[in-house]
Design an enzyme around this catalytic site. Structure first.
Site, short mmCIF file in Angstrom:
data_model
loop_
_atom_site.label_atom_id
_atom_site.label_comp_id
_atom_site.label_asym_id
_atom_site.label_seq_id
_atom_site.Cartn_x
_atom_site.Cartn_y
_atom_site.Cartn_z
N HIS A 142 0.87 -1.17 0.00
CA HIS A 142 0.00 0.00 0.00
C HIS A 142 0.91 1.23 0.00
CE1 HIS A 142 -3.29 -2.68 1.91
NE2 HIS A 142 -3.47 -2.59 0.60
N GLU A 196 1.67 3.32 3.12
CA GLU A 196 2.16 2.64 4.31
C GLU A 196 3.65 2.42 4.10
OE1 GLU A 196 -0.37 -0.79 4.88
OE2 GLU A 196 -2.18 0.44 4.68
N HIS A 235 3.19 -3.80 6.32
CA HIS A 235 2.13 -2.81 6.21
C HIS A 235 2.20 -1.81 7.36
CE1 HIS A 235 -0.54 -4.78 3.06
NE2 HIS A 235 0.40 -5.71 3.27
N GLU A 271 1.92 -5.75 10.40
CA GLU A 271 1.51 -4.35 10.59
C GLU A 271 2.49 -3.76 11.60
OE1 GLU A 271 -0.93 -2.88 8.99
OE2 GLU A 271 -2.17 -4.51 8.20
#
Length: 452
Positions: free
Chosen positions: A86, A89, A196, A287
């Site tokens: 992404h 990110e 991410h 993440e």
């Protein structure tokens, strides 16, 4: 003549240290130049290549690191990190560049940890999978400007999904997705993670489910759930704070800093499920920051928070058992199915062109069954130790005996999908391209220095 002199100078400067890498957000051009420089200066342990191009024609660069960086070595597992799927990110871009710097510097300084990793593993690092999205992103912590690729598509919703009806032909998928699908066909990746931002948690398959898959406490559980939980905890507990599980105000708490993907939220078309089901590669989604675009001042601290976890996770590629399948004449057998009894994978794990197999398993006793048309079914029970401490999984080869009868295959498929990756990727899909030798890289570095 001047260019040739520059080229000669670069070619004799092998094993030069990497230029000091600043803690900031580098442009796509700067990342390209940095990777070219690292590859030109360290041709014995690095190999730079592109797996394809983004929608806007930017190369999707990968740097491979290892003692045989340019090609696969039988018995050496393949590992990968993918960042910036992404575009907004962005911490993954920074961490992966510094990981490259750390590995190369450690190797040049004869530091044991780096020598052990690069001597036992081939590590592929892609700092950005979505360079177009990065170019259009803003610095907001939560909003999604730049998340999508140039066509406005979420790349983590564009892969084939084993639990959803396939309404899109593979040659119609986004360029970046096709490139990764082609990449997975060229290497026998064993373990992977994609980085991410927007939360602080290690997420593992499955991300999706259907009516045929039984949920356990709201989780879509894979046959290798115990291994995935272990891998997620390996990252979270080696991270400075992730294991605390409650670091981000905008997300719910996560026990031990890990979560089953579906239990968190359902996701169709994700990259980690595709890796696991179709490419035999166990992948996590990491993440790694509450803020999608952290302030530059926080980057050194975030590298320190993640460094140990990034290195420890690579080491987990040596879990379980690995080896080769041969026929009675000593020739490797391709496409032999290597099943672990009690783990019925949607798509069975098969040997590659070298007859190799890799199965990530926790320590214990396991029964493995090897099947291939034209050969007797072979079943053996193995006691598997913990391999990462020794930088090697248990090595065990199987010898198949020819049979005069046809090997019986299952009467029904394991799942209503096509498991053959050569079928999954339509003609014209991306393939690994633009392989850079040390000489070619040096030429490009000279060209870049002239242009600047």
């Amino acid at each position: 003549m001047m260019i040739l002199l520059h080229l000669f100078f670069l070619l004799i400067l092998h094993h030069t240290p990497v230029t000091l890498l600043e803690f900031r957000y580098h442009s796509n051009q700067e990342i390209k130049e940095y990777l070219l420089q690292v590859s030109a200066g360290n041709p014995d342990i690095t190999h730079l290549y592109s797996i394809g191009q983004s929608v806007r024609g930017q190369e999707l660069w990968v740097l491979a690191l290892g003692v045989s960086p340019g090609q696969h070595t039988v018995g050496v597992p393949e590992f990968k990190y993918v960042g910036n799927m992404h575009g907004n990110e962005v911490l993954g871009r920074v961490l992966l560049l510094h990981l490259i710097d750390d590995l190369v510097t450690g190797y040049r300084n004869n530091e044991t940890w780096s020598l052990q990793l690069l001597n036992s593993t081939r590590i592929h690092i892609m700092p950005t999978m979505n360079p177009d999205g990065f170019d259009s992103s803003d610095t907001d912590c939560m909003y999604s400007q730049g998340r999508f690729n140039h066509n406005g598509m979420d790349l983590n919703r564009n892969f084939p999904d084993p639990f959803a009806a396939q309404t899109l032909e593979d040659d119609k998928r986004e360029a970046e997705v096709r490139a990764v699908m082609g990449w997975l066909r060229t290497e026998t990746f064993v373990l992977s993670a994609n980085l991410h931002g927007g939360a602080l948690v290690a997420s593992y398959p499955y991300d999706n489910s259907n009516s045929k898959l039984k949920l356990i406490n709201g989780a879509s559980v894979s046959p290798d759930d115990d291994v995935f939980v272990h891998l997620a905890k390996e990252y979270s507990h080696n991270h400075a704070t992730m294991h605390n599980g409650n670091r981000c105000a905008e997300s719910r708490p996560f026990l031990d800093g890990i979560t089953n993907g579906f239990q968190w939220y359902a996701l169709s078309g994700g990259m980690q499920d595709y890796n696991y089901v179709w490419a035999q590669c166990l992948e996590l989604t990491l993440e790694i920051s509450c803020c999608k675009f952290p302030p530059v001042s926080e980057l050194p601290g975030m590298w320190n928070d993640n460094r140990k976890a990034l290195l420890s996770f690579i080491q987990q590629v040596h879990l379980g058992v690995k080896g080769r399948v041969f026929d009675s004449f000593g020739a490797p057998v391709q496409n032999a199915v290597v099943d672990v009894v009690g783990r019925r994978n949607i798509c069975p794990f098969k040997t590659n062109q070298h007859g190799e197999y890799y199965r990530l398993l926790l320590p214990g006793n396991y029964t493995l069954t090897v099947t291939c048309p034209g050969y007797e079914v072979l079943t053996e029970t193995l006691t598997i130790p913990y391999g990462p401490d020794h930088y090697s999984a248990l090595k065990h080869d199987f010898i198949l005996q020819n049979t005069t009868t046809t090997t019986e295959l299952p009467s029904s498929p394991r799942h209503s999908i096509t498991c053959d990756p050569s079928v999954r990727l339509s003609a014209g899909g991306a393939s690994v391209r633009a392989v850079w030798t040390g000489f070619a890289v040096a030429l490009l570095v000279v060209a870049l220095s002239v242009d600047n």
